[in-house]
Design an enzyme around this catalytic site. Structure first.
Site, PDB file in Angstrom:
ATOM      1  N   HIS A 271       1.036  -1.237   0.176  1.00  0.00           N
ATOM      2  CA  HIS A 271       0.402   0.103   0.049  1.00  0.00           C
ATOM      3  C   HIS A 271       0.699   1.288   0.311  1.00  0.00           C
ATOM      4  CE1 HIS A 271      -3.325   2.556   0.545  1.00  0.00           C
ATOM      5  NE2 HIS A 271      -4.237   1.809   0.779  1.00  0.00           N
ATOM      6  N   ASP A 324      -7.644  -5.085  -0.965  1.00  0.00           N
ATOM      7  CA  ASP A 324      -8.247  -5.885  -1.478  1.00  0.00           C
ATOM      8  C   ASP A 324      -8.184  -7.472  -1.257  1.00  0.00           C
ATOM      9  OD1 ASP A 324      -9.322  -3.606  -3.517  1.00  0.00           O
ATOM     10  OD2 ASP A 324      -7.198  -3.056  -3.527  1.00  0.00           O
TER      11      ASP A 324
HETATM   12  C1  LIG Z   1      -0.590  -0.832  -4.218  1.00  0.00           C
HETATM   13  C2  LIG Z   1       1.369  -0.232  -4.808  1.00  0.00           C
HETATM   14  C3  LIG Z   1       1.295  -0.026  -6.288  1.00  0.00           C
HETATM   15  C4  LIG Z   1       1.922   1.247  -3.929  1.00  0.00           C
HETATM   16  O1  LIG Z   1       3.284   1.028  -4.472  1.00  0.00           O
HETATM   17  P1  LIG Z   1       4.487   1.854  -4.043  1.00  0.00           P
HETATM   18  O2  LIG Z   1       3.933   2.748  -2.438  1.00  0.00           O
HETATM   19  O3  LIG Z   1       4.715   2.515  -4.821  1.00  0.00           O
HETATM   20  O4  LIG Z   1       5.535   1.089  -3.510  1.00  0.00           O
HETATM   21  P2  LIG Z   1       6.279   0.232  -4.936  1.00  0.00           P
HETATM   22  O5  LIG Z   1       5.743  -0.660  -5.800  1.00  0.00           O
HETATM   23  O6  LIG Z   1       7.687   1.140  -5.054  1.00  0.00           O
HETATM   24  O7  LIG Z   1       6.650  -0.211  -3.824  1.00  0.00           O
HETATM   25  C5  LIG Z   1       7.840  -1.160  -2.864  1.00  0.00           C
HETATM   26  C6  LIG Z   1       9.241  -2.353  -2.519  1.00  0.00           C
HETATM   27  O8  LIG Z   1       8.087  -3.353  -2.097  1.00  0.00           O
HETATM   28  C7  LIG Z   1       7.424  -4.540  -3.317  1.00  0.00           C
HETATM   29  N1  LIG Z   1       6.408  -4.426  -3.155  1.00  0.00           N
HETATM   30  C8  LIG Z   1       5.499  -3.692  -2.926  1.00  0.00           C
HETATM   31  N2  LIG Z   1       4.267  -4.377  -3.399  1.00  0.00           N
HETATM   32  C9  LIG Z   1       4.325  -5.359  -3.206  1.00  0.00           C
HETATM   33  C10 LIG Z   1       3.773  -6.041  -3.805  1.00  0.00           C
HETATM   34  N3  LIG Z   1       2.529  -6.508  -3.590  1.00  0.00           N
HETATM   35  N4  LIG Z   1       4.343  -7.908  -4.119  1.00  0.00           N
HETATM   36  C11 LIG Z   1       5.115  -7.882  -4.607  1.00  0.00           C
HETATM   37  N5  LIG Z   1       6.269  -6.644  -3.797  1.00  0.00           N
HETATM   38  C12 LIG Z   1       5.692  -5.855  -3.856  1.00  0.00           C
HETATM   39  C13 LIG Z   1       7.916  -3.405  -4.130  1.00  0.00           C
HETATM   40  O9  LIG Z   1       8.675  -4.575  -5.347  1.00  0.00           O
HETATM   41  C14 LIG Z   1       9.102  -2.998  -3.574  1.00  0.00           C
HETATM   42  O10 LIG Z   1      11.014  -3.733  -3.849  1.00  0.00           O
HETATM   43  P3  LIG Z   1      11.789  -2.484  -3.803  1.00  0.00           P
HETATM   44  O11 LIG Z   1      12.101  -1.946  -3.346  1.00  0.00           O
HETATM   45  O12 LIG Z   1      12.576  -4.293  -3.819  1.00  0.00           O
HETATM   46  O13 LIG Z   1      11.620  -2.115  -5.551  1.00  0.00           O
HETATM   47  C15 LIG Z   1       2.554  -2.151  -4.726  1.00  0.00           C
HETATM   48  O14 LIG Z   1       2.082  -2.185  -2.951  1.00  0.00           O
HETATM   49  C16 LIG Z   1       1.513  -2.848  -5.512  1.00  0.00           C
HETATM   50  O15 LIG Z   1       1.365  -2.619  -6.839  1.00  0.00           O
HETATM   51  N6  LIG Z   1       0.573  -3.544  -4.951  1.00  0.00           N
HETATM   52  C17 LIG Z   1      -0.415  -4.480  -5.603  1.00  0.00           C
HETATM   53  C18 LIG Z   1      -1.201  -3.489  -6.186  1.00  0.00           C
HETATM   54  C19 LIG Z   1      -2.995  -3.642  -5.539  1.00  0.00           C
HETATM   55  O16 LIG Z   1      -2.968  -4.756  -4.168  1.00  0.00           O
HETATM   56  N7  LIG Z   1      -2.598  -2.414  -5.049  1.00  0.00           N
HETATM   57  C20 LIG Z   1      -4.113  -1.829  -4.919  1.00  0.00           C
HETATM   58  C21 LIG Z   1      -3.771  -0.992  -3.824  1.00  0.00           C
HETATM   59  S1  LIG Z   1      -4.944  -0.674  -2.428  1.00  0.00           S
END
Ligand SMILES: CC(C)(COP(=O)(O)OP(=O)(O)OC[C@H]1O[C@@H](n2cnc3c(N)ncnc32)[C@H](O)[C@@H]1OP(=O)(O)O)[C@@H](O)C(=O)NCCC(=O)NCCS
Length: 384
Positions: A271, A324
């Site tokens: 998140h 979700d």
């Molecule tokens: C929600 C989300 C977009 C937040 O993204 P963010 O704040 O930009 O964080 P990041 O995507 O940069 O993630 C930070 C780290 O955690 C990891 N990570 C975050 N969510 C992850 C997931 N769902 N599965 C695996 N790894 C994850 C990333 O790969 C990243 O690792 P790194 O630093 O080694 O590259 C992201 O967690 C995600 O894509 N989740 C899956 C989609 C989802 O469930 N969305 C609904 C949100 S309510």
């Protein structure tokens, strides 16, 4: 090619990090998030799920206060009175439902844009008109979902039933069958949990649109487009896809090992705001599992998969499920078809969007940030 890294401004503004993470982009009195709490207009979400109904939460978000008994009765009556769609809407929904590139969220986006043409106050951005429009949108979106789904299933849409709750009506629209009180209650809790979340992507999109002094139907249409993506609302559909792909508890470890090796994201985890867990996930997990134990034991093996994956993700990655992940399982237990998971999210979040659109219009300032220019400079067309 030389790359210019100066900003598109004469002044020296502060640079935002990627995706505006951690940036306060404006003020709002609708909702507050902390690492451990989600507060709608002063009320914590766990308190609302335990004691309020989605009708009361919609009222709270739109008007800022808990409704009195008579205010709630009036609000419910207005929702019921608004439960009508313009002539011809089922024909259009049917046409879209049969389109070769059909996507439910795209269909809902088009249908919301369509009803805007017939709203008597569509171009009026006064608070009074926007309250009326909010009630109409809240009442009409479940009917639009019902029409699209009925067209998909080659049946007639069902009529709004004033004896059902808002959540009950939404389920009735989706399945064509009247839900019992426990089914309605589970969906009601989910709608409360999904209703609002400060400057999330779709709400921010709605405020950007409203900030140009565009109208509420336009802003909600844009918000639906933003919610569709799997990094936002679309994650509940992607989460169930993934749970079904894992399939059995025996496969969780192998699946995760490969997913980590392939750097594949586990949808429904992580998140932008909550880095130590999203407490909404546990609220819906508990209710969803209790419902499945009583009414849908065939869904329990997938709950087991979901819970073991959750445990392993915490242990191995320190990444927690978001709302979700377990909403997907609750909707599965309720027999909601997967392509309707994100449209159901729309039916809830539209309450938050409308509250934000009204707040934006009440004290409007165009939202127009700057970018840092990274393209080439000093090129001449005739010399290239
Ligand atoms: C929600 C989300 C977009 C937040 O993204 P963010 O704040 O930009 O964080 P990041 O995507 O940069 O993630 C930070 C780290 O955690 C990891 N990570 C975050 N969510 C992850 C997931 N769902 N599965 C695996 N790894 C994850 C990333 O790969 C990243 O690792 P790194 O630093 O080694 O590259 C992201 O967690 C995600 O894509 N989740 C899956 C989609 C989802 O469930 N969305 C609904 C949100 S309510």
């Amino acid at each position: 090619l030389t790359v210019n890294t100066t900003t598109n401004s004469e002044s020296k503004p502060k640079a935002a990090s990627g995706g505006l993470a951690g940036i306060i982009a404006g003020e709002s009195a609708v909702c507050k998030t902390t690492q451990t709490a989600l507060i709608y207009r002063g009320y914590e979400i766990a308190d609302l799920v335990a004691h309020a109904t989605f009708e009361e939460v919609m009222y709270l978000l739109l008007k800022g206060n808990k409704p009195s008994t008579s205010e709630l009765a009036d609000f419910r009556m207005r929702l019921a009175e608004s439960a009508r769609l313009p002539d011809g809407s089922f024909e259009i929904a049917t046409r879209i439902a049969k389109a070769p590139s059909f996507n439910f969220m795209d269909a809902l986006r088009t249908m919301v844009a369509f009803i805007g043409h017939f709203d008597p106050q569509s171009q009026d951005n006064s608070t009074e008109a926007e309250l009326n429009k909010s009630i109409r949108l809240l009442s009409q979106i479940p009917l639009l979902i019902g029409q699209i789904q009925a067209a998909r299933e080659n049946r007639e849409p069902v009529r709004y039933d004033a004896n059902l709750t808002h959540a009950g009506n939404l389920l009735y629209q989706i399945t064509g069958k009247k839900p019992n009180a426990d089914e309605s209650k589970l969906l009601d809790s989910s709608l409360i949990l999904y209703a609002e979340h400060d400057f999330n992507a779709s709400t921010f999109a709605s405020r950007v649109i409203a900030g140009t002094l565009s109208d509420m139907h336009s802003a909600v249409t844009g918000a639906i487009a933003a919610l569709k993506g799997p990094l936002h609302g679309g994650a509940n559909e992607a989460a169930l896809d993934m749970i079904q792909e894992i399939g059995t508890v025996d496969n969780v470890d192998t699946f995760l090992e490969k997913a980590f090796a392939d750097k594949r994201k586990i949808m429904g985890f992580g998140h932008r705001v909550y880095k130590n867990g999203d407490h909404r996930a546990e609220l819906i997990r508990r209710q969803g599992r209790a419902y499945a134990e009583r009414y849908k034991p065939s869904a329990l093996p997938l709950f087991d998969v979901g819970e073991l994956t959750d445990k392993r993700m915490r242990e191995q990655k320190n990444i927690f499920p978001n709302l979700d992940w377990y909403s997907a399982l609750a909707y599965y237990a309720l027999d909601i078809p997967i392509e309707l998971f994100t449209p159901v999210f729309v039916a809830s979040r539209v309450s938050g969007w409308c509250a934000h659109i009204m707040e934006q219009h009440a004290n409007n300032k165009l939202i127009r940030p700057l970018s840092r220019y990274t393209g080439p400079d000093d090129r001449l067309w005739m010399e290239s």
